[in-house]
Design a protein around this motif. Structure first.
Motif, PDB file in Angstrom:
ATOM      1  N   GLY A  87       0.761  -1.140  -0.038  1.00 11.72           N
ATOM      2  CA  GLY A  87      -0.080   0.029  -0.246  1.00 11.72           C
ATOM      3  C   GLY A  87       0.791   1.258   0.032  1.00 11.72           C
ATOM      4  N   ASP A  88       0.335   2.041   0.793  1.00 11.18           N
ATOM      5  CA  ASP A  88       0.790   3.715   0.922  1.00 11.18           C
ATOM      6  C   ASP A  88       1.933   3.717   1.987  1.00 11.18           C
ATOM      7  OD1 ASP A  88      -0.837   3.672   2.881  1.00 11.18           O
ATOM      8  OD2 ASP A  88      -1.439   5.769   2.339  1.00 11.18           O
ATOM      9  N   LEU A  89       2.281   2.793   2.411  1.00 14.50           N
ATOM     10  CA  LEU A  89       3.401   2.518   3.470  1.00 14.50           C
ATOM     11  C   LEU A  89       4.980   3.160   3.421  1.00 14.50           C
ATOM     12  CD1 LEU A  89       2.492  -0.505   5.503  1.00 14.50           C
ATOM     13  CD2 LEU A  89       1.675   1.717   6.011  1.00 14.50           C
ATOM     14  N   ASP A  90       4.892   4.578   2.709  1.00 15.10           N
ATOM     15  CA  ASP A  90       5.964   5.032   2.060  1.00 15.10           C
ATOM     16  C   ASP A  90       6.991   5.783   2.768  1.00 15.10           C
ATOM     17  OD1 ASP A  90       5.091   3.713  -0.118  1.00 15.10           O
ATOM     18  OD2 ASP A  90       4.182   5.123  -0.958  1.00 15.10           O
ATOM     19  N   LYS A  91       6.534   6.097   4.014  1.00 10.28           N
ATOM     20  CA  LYS A  91       7.668   6.791   4.764  1.00 10.28           C
ATOM     21  C   LYS A  91       8.264   5.904   5.737  1.00 10.28           C
ATOM     22  CE  LYS A  91       6.600  11.209   3.390  1.00 10.28           C
ATOM     23  NZ  LYS A  91       8.058  12.093   2.784  1.00 10.28           N
ATOM     24  N   ILE A  92       9.691   6.158   5.828  1.00  8.76           N
ATOM     25  CA  ILE A  92      10.122   5.059   6.836  1.00  8.76           C
ATOM     26  C   ILE A  92      10.976   6.047   8.059  1.00  8.76           C
ATOM     27  CG2 ILE A  92      12.090   3.414   6.978  1.00  8.76           C
ATOM     28  CD1 ILE A  92       9.524   2.452   5.053  1.00  8.76           C
ATOM     29  N   PHE A  93      10.601   5.355   9.043  1.00 13.32           N
ATOM     30  CA  PHE A  93      11.440   6.006  10.281  1.00 13.32           C
ATOM     31  C   PHE A  93      12.367   4.917  10.908  1.00 13.32           C
ATOM     32  CE2 PHE A  93      11.415   6.333  14.952  1.00 13.32           C
ATOM     33  CZ  PHE A  93      12.066   7.914  15.110  1.00 13.32           C
ATOM     34  N   PHE A  94      13.837   4.946  10.801  1.00 10.57           N
ATOM     35  CA  PHE A  94      14.481   4.062  11.320  1.00 10.57           C
ATOM     36  C   PHE A  94      14.726   4.136  12.764  1.00 10.57           C
ATOM     37  CE2 PHE A  94      16.091   4.309   6.784  1.00 10.57           C
ATOM     38  CZ  PHE A  94      15.875   3.271   6.552  1.00 10.57           C
ATOM     39  N   THR A  95      14.927   2.841  13.312  1.00 12.39           N
ATOM     40  CA  THR A  95      15.159   2.788  14.608  1.00 12.39           C
ATOM     41  C   THR A  95      16.441   1.887  14.803  1.00 12.39           C
ATOM     42  OG1 THR A  95      13.697   0.795  15.089  1.00 12.39           O
ATOM     43  CG2 THR A  95      12.738   3.199  15.599  1.00 12.39           C
ATOM     44  N   ASN A  96      16.882   1.344  16.177  1.00 14.49           N
ATOM     45  CA  ASN A  96      17.908   0.463  16.417  1.00 14.49           C
ATOM     46  C   ASN A  96      17.462  -1.124  16.311  1.00 14.49           C
ATOM     47  OD1 ASN A  96      19.710   2.847  16.555  1.00 14.49           O
ATOM     48  ND2 ASN A  96      19.034   2.826  18.896  1.00 14.49           N
ATOM     49  N   GLY A  97      16.141  -1.386  16.273  1.00 15.99           N
ATOM     50  CA  GLY A  97      15.852  -2.654  16.398  1.00 15.99           C
ATOM     51  C   GLY A  97      14.264  -2.772  16.458  1.00 15.99           C
ATOM     52  N   GLY A  98      13.725  -3.944  16.715  1.00 17.68           N
ATOM     53  CA  GLY A  98      12.283  -4.099  16.718  1.00 17.68           C
ATOM     54  C   GLY A  98      11.154  -3.651  17.815  1.00 17.68           C
ATOM     55  N   ALA A  99      12.074  -3.730  19.124  1.00 19.66           N
ATOM     56  CA  ALA A  99      11.461  -3.386  20.089  1.00 19.66           C
ATOM     57  C   ALA A  99      11.111  -1.667  20.102  1.00 19.66           C
ATOM     58  CB  ALA A  99      12.126  -3.685  21.435  1.00 19.66           C
ATOM     59  N   ASP A 100      12.093  -1.131  19.900  1.00 11.35           N
ATOM     60  CA  ASP A 100      11.943   0.327  19.676  1.00 11.35           C
ATOM     61  C   ASP A 100      11.014   0.846  18.549  1.00 11.35           C
ATOM     62  OD1 ASP A 100      14.273  -0.250  18.308  1.00 11.35           O
ATOM     63  OD2 ASP A 100      15.532   1.256  18.858  1.00 11.35           O
ATOM     64  N   ALA A 101      11.032  -0.057  17.429  1.00 13.54           N
ATOM     65  CA  ALA A 101      10.107   0.066  16.366  1.00 13.54           C
ATOM     66  C   ALA A 101       8.842   0.098  16.960  1.00 13.54           C
ATOM     67  CB  ALA A 101      10.365  -0.759  15.252  1.00 13.54           C
ATOM     68  N   VAL A 102       8.548  -0.900  17.604  1.00 13.47           N
ATOM     69  CA  VAL A 102       7.215  -1.102  18.311  1.00 13.47           C
ATOM     70  C   VAL A 102       6.723   0.054  19.092  1.00 13.47           C
ATOM     71  CG1 VAL A 102       5.692  -2.371  19.646  1.00 13.47           C
ATOM     72  CG2 VAL A 102       6.965  -3.639  18.014  1.00 13.47           C
ATOM     73  N   GLU A 103       7.697   0.639  19.967  1.00 12.40           N
ATOM     74  CA  GLU A 103       7.479   1.714  20.742  1.00 12.40           C
ATOM     75  C   GLU A 103       7.098   3.056  20.049  1.00 12.40           C
ATOM     76  OE1 GLU A 103       8.037   1.999  24.247  1.00 12.40           O
ATOM     77  OE2 GLU A 103       8.847   0.164  24.873  1.00 12.40           O
ATOM     78  N   HIS A 104       7.753   3.331  18.845  1.00  9.74           N
ATOM     79  CA  HIS A 104       7.529   4.533  18.228  1.00  9.74           C
ATOM     80  C   HIS A 104       6.104   4.316  17.269  1.00  9.74           C
ATOM     81  CE1 HIS A 104      11.037   7.089  19.109  1.00  9.74           C
ATOM     82  NE2 HIS A 104      11.967   5.812  19.304  1.00  9.74           N
ATOM     83  N   ALA A 105       5.878   2.974  17.024  1.00  5.62           N
ATOM     84  CA  ALA A 105       4.674   2.890  16.134  1.00  5.62           C
ATOM     85  C   ALA A 105       3.555   3.033  16.943  1.00  5.62           C
ATOM     86  CB  ALA A 105       4.782   1.456  15.484  1.00  5.62           C
ATOM     87  N   LEU A 106       3.550   2.854  18.228  1.00  2.77           N
ATOM     88  CA  LEU A 106       2.433   3.028  19.221  1.00  2.77           C
ATOM     89  C   LEU A 106       2.410   4.569  19.625  1.00  2.77           C
ATOM     90  CD1 LEU A 106       2.638  -0.027  21.533  1.00  2.77           C
ATOM     91  CD2 LEU A 106       1.268   0.146  19.388  1.00  2.77           C
ATOM     92  N   ARG A 107       3.566   5.109  19.881  1.00  2.00           N
ATOM     93  CA  ARG A 107       3.430   6.569  20.149  1.00  2.00           C
ATOM     94  C   ARG A 107       2.966   7.153  18.772  1.00  2.00           C
ATOM     95  NH1 ARG A 107       9.057   9.420  21.712  1.00  2.00           N
ATOM     96  NH2 ARG A 107       9.145   7.589  23.264  1.00  2.00           N
ATOM     97  N   MET A 108       3.291   6.984  17.770  1.00  2.00           N
ATOM     98  CA  MET A 108       2.702   7.505  16.451  1.00  2.00           C
ATOM     99  C   MET A 108       1.139   7.613  16.482  1.00  2.00           C
ATOM    100  SD  MET A 108       5.235   6.605  13.558  1.00  2.00           S
ATOM    101  CE  MET A 108       7.226   6.932  13.747  1.00  2.00           C
ATOM    102  N   ALA A 109       0.699   6.101  16.708  1.00  2.00           N
ATOM    103  CA  ALA A 109      -0.673   5.922  16.711  1.00  2.00           C
ATOM    104  C   ALA A 109      -1.562   6.735  17.878  1.00  2.00           C
ATOM    105  CB  ALA A 109      -0.899   4.291  17.108  1.00  2.00           C
TER     106      ALA A 109
END
Length: 431
Positions: A87-109
């Protein structure tokens, strides 16, 4: 060295001397076929020369640079990832790993919706940082569960151990969706920022959702203005025989987390793929989050090289083909011969073998979250597997078959033969 998830005085870690392709070896020269892909991340195997060269070249050119700047390696990595996300998941925010990716995804939500709660499934794992471990649905959460993280857990579908008394996939899907809809209603839809799910749960048991389930969750989220977050940290980048597991279900989330296979774990990297709507929330409003090493040049150079290798060498196609022609049939054949095998499930290079004491009652080979003497049957199975020449991924009463996606047919057959030997030990505990 202080080791994770361990009682420090009760472990004796193997000292690893080297690794290449699908194998690693110790200082005594004993070689193991790695059926774990490290922690399910060495998707292209160990020491791929093109990725090693890319890291070396990047180190010689620019070892590191602050995340606020545009750097060629991180821009190209983002472009290649966005070109493969659904789909349109075209913006990428980089993290250091999977756990902090989840942290930031939930913060964004939460910032996007202005709502506090997150719904996540039991039988899940989303990481070991404070928010991610509270979202997690397995026992690793318990020691850190603050009870104030705004997280509500629900049951996702799993027909083999159904919580809904279902007898068919259709029943399991319908009843699981009804359960989720009721949970949303009783928690208050206007309080829920996100539903976060592993597209295919990994560590918790590799349980592909029944047809229609993820589409149903997508509909519920759309109905109530809830953000759908799919966690592809383990399932992404070819593990399921597609670039992302979401491709198997034709579902596009609002946010998708990734890590592990994005660069085969050669240098730590994770991230969040962001939809246009959520990205627009932060077009003129600053996003209040970041990391010193976000988009680290060495990690991004490894990601660029890894994705290009996967494309040119047909790694994703290899995972799909050998999963369908070798791994799946081979595991089902083992199930026919070994009474300790209760169920085989998976896709691509992402499989679980459920071990039981009794096929009829489906009693697990060891109790839930067993340790010490209660876990002796699984410990004996794992020891037999290592003696036979493979390093197994063992969790609770399961062994997961998750080798590198580049593993050859001959290597897979070697691993299945070793599993055959180890399962004979598990059979000794069957009632």
């Amino acid at each position: 060295m202080f080791h994770s998830w361990s009682a420090q005085e009760l472990i004796d870690p193997l000292a690893v001397a080297g690794a290449e392709g699908s194998y690693f070896w110790d200082y005594d020269g004993r070689r193991y076929l790695d059926f774990t892909s490290g922690l399910v991340y060495t998707n292209i195997g160990y020491q791929h020369p093109k990725v090693v060269a890319a890291i070396q070249e990047q180190a010689a050119r620019m070892t590191t640079f602050a995340p606020a700047f545009a750097v060629e390696a991180r821009s190209e990595a983002a472009r290649l990832i966005a070109g493969r996300t659904p789909g349109d998941l075209d913006k990428i925010f980089f993290t250091n790993g999977g756990a902090d990716a989840v942290e930031h995804a939930l913060r964004m939500a939460r910032l996007h919706t202005g709502r506090p709660k997150v719904l996540s499934a039991y039988r899940s794992y989303h990481g070991g940082t404070q928010q991610a471990v509270n979202v997690t649905g397995d026992p690793r959460r318990w020691a850190s569960d603050s009870g104030t993280a705004g997280v509500v857990h629900f049951w996702a579908p799993f027909l083999y151990r159904s919580r809904f008394y279902a007898e068919t996939e259709e029943q399991e899907c319908a009843r699981a969706l009804e359960h989720l809809e009721t949970t949303i209603a009783f928690e208050g839809p206007s309080t829920i920022a996100a539903v976060v799910l592993e597209t295919i749960p990994g560590t918790a048991g590799i349980m592909p959702p029944p047809p229609g389930y993820l589409a149903g969750v997508r509909e519920l989220c759309d109905k109530h203005g809830i953000v759908l977050v799919l966690d592809e940290v383990m399932a992404g980048f070819g593990r399921t025989g597609t670039w992302f597991a979401a491709d198997l279900y034709d579902v596009v989330p609002d946010l998708m987390t990734f890590a592990k296979g994005v660069n085969s774990g050669y240098v730590p990297l994770g991230g969040v793929a962001i939809s246009a709507e959520i990205a627009a929330t932060f077009a003129t409003r600053p996003y209040p989050g970041g990391l010193t090493y976000s988009g680290h040049p060495l990690a991004c150079a490894a990601a660029v090289a890894t994705i290009n290798v996967m494309e040119k060498e047909g790694v994703v196609e290899n995972a799909a083909a050998l999963g369908a022609s070798v791994v799946g049939p081979g595991l089902r054949e083992l199930a026919e011969r070994h009474p300790s095998v209760g169920e085989v499930r998976g896709t691509g290079m992402f499989w679980a073998v459920e071990l039981v004491r009794d096929r009829e009652t489906r009693e697990p080979l060891v109790p839930y979250n067993a340790s010490g003497e209660a876990n002796a049957p699984m410990a004996a199975f794992a020891a037999a597997a290592k003696k036979a020449g493979i390093w197994p991924f063992v969790n609770m009463n399961r062994t997961h078959v998750v080798p590198p996606l580049s593993t050859s047919e001959a290597e897979l057959k070697e691993g299945l033969a070793a599993l055959d030997t180890a399962l004979s030990v598990a059979d000794e505990y069957v009632r």
